[in-house]
Write an enzyme that holds these catalytic residues in place. Sequence first.
Site, mmCIF file in Angstrom:
data_model
loop_
_atom_site.group_PDB
_atom_site.id
_atom_site.type_symbol
_atom_site.label_atom_id
_atom_site.label_comp_id
_atom_site.label_asym_id
_atom_site.label_seq_id
_atom_site.Cartn_x
_atom_site.Cartn_y
_atom_site.Cartn_z
ATOM 1 N N PHE A 17 -15.591 3.263 7.036
ATOM 2 C CA PHE A 17 -14.222 3.655 6.685
ATOM 3 C C PHE A 17 -13.975 3.647 5.174
ATOM 4 C CE2 PHE A 17 -14.162 -0.943 7.698
ATOM 5 C CZ PHE A 17 -13.655 -1.469 6.514
ATOM 6 N N THR A 36 -5.113 -7.370 10.689
ATOM 7 C CA THR A 36 -5.491 -6.138 9.970
ATOM 8 C C THR A 36 -5.042 -4.897 10.735
ATOM 9 O OG1 THR A 36 -7.432 -7.315 9.117
ATOM 10 C CG2 THR A 36 -7.476 -4.910 8.983
ATOM 11 N N ARG A 57 -1.228 -14.350 4.360
ATOM 12 C CA ARG A 57 -1.896 -13.631 5.452
ATOM 13 C C ARG A 57 -1.164 -13.838 6.778
ATOM 14 N NH1 ARG A 57 -6.832 -11.012 4.298
ATOM 15 N NH2 ARG A 57 -7.529 -11.148 6.444
ATOM 16 N N TYR A 75 -12.395 -2.541 -3.611
ATOM 17 C CA TYR A 75 -12.925 -2.695 -2.253
ATOM 18 C C TYR A 75 -14.461 -2.635 -2.216
ATOM 19 C CZ TYR A 75 -8.353 -2.498 0.061
ATOM 20 O OH TYR A 75 -7.084 -2.789 0.516
ATOM 21 N N LYS A 87 0.827 -1.212 0.000
ATOM 22 C CA LYS A 87 0.000 0.000 0.000
ATOM 23 C C LYS A 87 0.862 1.264 0.000
ATOM 24 C CE LYS A 87 -3.949 -2.263 2.295
ATOM 25 N NZ LYS A 87 -4.968 -2.161 3.380
ATOM 26 N N ASN A 99 -2.211 0.277 6.761
ATOM 27 C CA ASN A 99 -1.655 -0.965 7.322
ATOM 28 C C ASN A 99 -0.732 -1.726 6.370
ATOM 29 O OD1 ASN A 99 -3.611 -1.964 5.675
ATOM 30 N ND2 ASN A 99 -4.694 -3.143 7.227
ATOM 31 N N HIS A 110 -1.999 -5.489 1.588
ATOM 32 C CA HIS A 110 -3.243 -6.248 1.444
ATOM 33 C C HIS A 110 -2.917 -7.675 1.027
ATOM 34 C CE1 HIS A 110 -7.204 -7.516 -0.094
ATOM 35 N NE2 HIS A 110 -6.536 -8.006 -1.127
ATOM 36 N N GLU A 164 -9.317 -10.981 -7.532
ATOM 37 C CA GLU A 164 -8.396 -9.852 -7.351
ATOM 38 C C GLU A 164 -7.221 -9.919 -8.324
ATOM 39 O OE1 GLU A 164 -7.437 -9.897 -3.180
ATOM 40 O OE2 GLU A 164 -9.469 -9.309 -2.591
ATOM 41 N N ARG A 179 2.811 -6.211 8.927
ATOM 42 C CA ARG A 179 2.060 -5.075 9.480
ATOM 43 C C ARG A 179 2.643 -4.618 10.817
ATOM 44 N NH1 ARG A 179 -3.707 -7.485 7.425
ATOM 45 N NH2 ARG A 179 -3.972 -6.170 5.593
HETATM 46 P P1 IDP Z 1 -7.768 -7.202 5.507
HETATM 47 O O1 IDP Z 1 -7.076 -6.155 4.647
HETATM 48 O O2 IDP Z 1 -6.902 -7.637 6.674
HETATM 49 O O3 IDP Z 1 -8.327 -8.348 4.714
HETATM 50 P P2 IDP Z 1 -10.480 -6.132 5.670
HETATM 51 O O4 IDP Z 1 -11.417 -6.340 6.810
HETATM 52 O O5 IDP Z 1 -10.781 -6.826 4.367
HETATM 53 O O6 IDP Z 1 -9.015 -6.472 6.191
HETATM 54 O O7 IDP Z 1 -10.429 -4.569 5.404
HETATM 55 C C1 IDP Z 1 -9.829 -4.031 4.253
HETATM 56 C C2 IDP Z 1 -9.012 -2.837 4.649
HETATM 57 O O8 IDP Z 1 -9.877 -1.820 5.135
HETATM 58 C C3 IDP Z 1 -8.016 -3.080 5.778
HETATM 59 O O9 IDP Z 1 -6.792 -3.615 5.323
HETATM 60 C C4 IDP Z 1 -7.850 -1.708 6.365
HETATM 61 O O10 IDP Z 1 -6.937 -0.945 5.587
HETATM 62 C C5 IDP Z 1 -9.239 -1.112 6.188
HETATM 63 N N1 IDP Z 1 -10.029 -1.269 7.415
HETATM 64 C C6 IDP Z 1 -10.618 -2.387 7.873
HETATM 65 N N2 IDP Z 1 -11.261 -2.164 9.032
HETATM 66 C C7 IDP Z 1 -11.079 -0.859 9.306
HETATM 67 C C8 IDP Z 1 -11.503 -0.006 10.376
HETATM 68 O O11 IDP Z 1 -12.204 -0.430 11.317
HETATM 69 N N3 IDP Z 1 -11.104 1.293 10.301
HETATM 70 C C9 IDP Z 1 -10.344 1.783 9.280
HETATM 71 N N4 IDP Z 1 -9.923 1.020 8.254
HETATM 72 C C10 IDP Z 1 -10.281 -0.290 8.275
#
Ligand code: IDP
Length: 143
Positions: A59, A93, A87, A51, A11, A114, A117, A128, A104
């Site tokens: 968010f 996350t 992962r 997304y 990212k 973070n 992805h 994807e 991360r």
């Molecule tokens: P992942 O990337 O670990 O699979 P997902 O739940 O698919 O997590 O969420 C996608 C992305 O959205 C996350 O990597 C993060 O950047 C963002 N995200 C997820 N949950 C939150 C939140 O509660 N606040 C802000 N950003 C979030």
Amino acid sequence: MAIERTLSIIKPDAVGKNAIGAIFSRFEAAGLTIVATKMKHLSQAEAEGFYAEHRERGFFNDLVAFMTSGPVVVSALQGENAVLAHRDILGATNPKDAAPGTIRADFAVSIDENAAHGSDSTTSAAREIGYFFSELEVFARTR
Ligand code: IDP
């Protein structure tokens, strides 16, 4: 053990920290092979489409703004159980919950930014990878 492919995105925050090479090294050290890669500055439409499943989340707009804030590196990774293996080395996350030594934990500061992805299933991975690469751009490399 199944040979799988998964999608990685380094990212904008991690690209901005000059961490592309360090993160690629972790993929390779974990037994994952980079079978496609490119650097890209995502458009708003590309980030929203990628997304789309999060469109209703609070968010979503911040996530799209962040993902379009600078270049990213998208890659397809191949290896045994690649989806979970990737992962595992990404970590949770929220980097505050990520195990020490994960990408991360080492390169991210917040859940909003973070570092990377990783696809969460082989079904997501297929969608994807197809979102960013044509079949001709993914190489059938073996180690
Ligand atoms: P992942 O990337 O670990 O699979 P997902 O739940 O698919 O997590 O969420 C996608 C992305 O959205 C996350 O990597 C993060 O950047 C963002 N995200 C997820 N949950 C939150 C939140 O509660 N606040 C802000 N950003 C979030």
